[in-house]
Write an enzyme that holds these catalytic residues in place. Sequence first.
Site: not given
Ligand SMILES: NC(=O)c1ccc[n+]([C@@H]2O[C@H](COP(=O)([O-])OP(=O)(O)OC[C@H]3O[C@@H](n4cnc5c(N)ncnc54)[C@H](O)[C@@H]3O)[C@@H](O)[C@H]2O)c1
Ligand SMILES: O=C(O)C1=N[C@H](C(=O)O)CCC1
Length: 253
Positions: A139, A143
């Site tokens: 990643h 992250k």
């Molecule tokens: N399920 C999937 O397909 C998938 C894909 C990508 C990322 N993710 C996950 O999504 C999450 C976010 O990833 P990201 O890269 O966008 O992170 P990021 O750090 O860019 O975004 C997180 C956002 O949440 C905000 N935040 C923090 N506390 C908050 C609150 N109490 N209320 C509202 N907003 C709040 C932060 O200010 C920030 O803007 C991570 O856990 C990542 O692993 C999951």
């Molecule tokens: O960018 C991230 O953070 C991502 N988080 C998810 C994970 O933890 O599996 C999915 C992929 C991107």
Amino acid sequence: MHPVSEPIRVAVLGAAGRMGATVVRAVEGAPDLELVAALDAGGDLTAVAAAGAQVAVDFTVPAVTEGNVHALVDAGVHVVVGTTGWDEAALDRVRDHLADRPGVGVLVAPNFALGAVLAMAFAARAARWFESAEVVELHHPDKVDAPSGTARHTAAAVAAARAAAGLGPMPDATTQSLDGARGADVDGVRVHAVRLRGLVAHEEILLGNPGEQLTIRHDSFDRVSFMPGVLLGVREVGRHPGLTVGLEHLLDL
Ligand SMILES: NC(=O)c1ccc[n+]([C@@H]2O[C@H](COP(=O)([O-])OP(=O)(O)OC[C@H]3O[C@@H](n4cnc5c(N)ncnc54)[C@H](O)[C@@H]3O)[C@@H](O)[C@H]2O)c1
Ligand SMILES: O=C(O)C1=N[C@H](C(=O)O)CCC1
């Protein structure tokens, strides 16, 4: 004339983040969805129900996501959760809470990319035929959690498939190692996390037998890869009361 149905009213939490901002654009571009609230850190969660949201999408941080879900369930709002860092105890608490709120649905999915969900399903299907299986996730370095939610979910599915097939522990003669050299242990499956500038989200499942290896790899090169799965979750979560863990349950796999 077909009756025109009302758009689903959607709120996005973490709207200023990498994923949240992408979800905001995807919801705004979907004719059957209407963005009614976009909150980031410091925002007032009561604004979600006040805006009339039927579904909230959470892409925030592991430290706050469970609290968001409980508050939204109390408000009768369905939730699609992409934030990672969930463990079984946290999922159980949400399951218990939902038992008191019939009709409310929560979908927690560690990965919304269709290819990643298929890679996990293929790995689970293949696992029983191999002596060894290890997971490598790669990643971007911004992250905050490791290993990735996807890798944990994959390893747990591989471990469950091995157990169901009656397979024992994998061969591994390691008796001396630096801490961490063999990765994290998820139900007996080793998981290795790489953080590298330039990457987005990638996973390899390595399956080994004497004289052969099967590698199942998925790459998300852009966060738009997650959007079809997120929008599917938004459209479906209201039809799936209770807790659903993993997008695979909505894909008829
Ligand atoms: N399920 C999937 O397909 C998938 C894909 C990508 C990322 N993710 C996950 O999504 C999450 C976010 O990833 P990201 O890269 O966008 O992170 P990021 O750090 O860019 O975004 C997180 C956002 O949440 C905000 N935040 C923090 N506390 C908050 C609150 N109490 N209320 C509202 N907003 C709040 C932060 O200010 C920030 O803007 C991570 O856990 C990542 O692993 C999951
Ligand atoms: O960018 C991230 O953070 C991502 N988080 C998810 C994970 O933890 O599996 C999915 C992929 C991107």
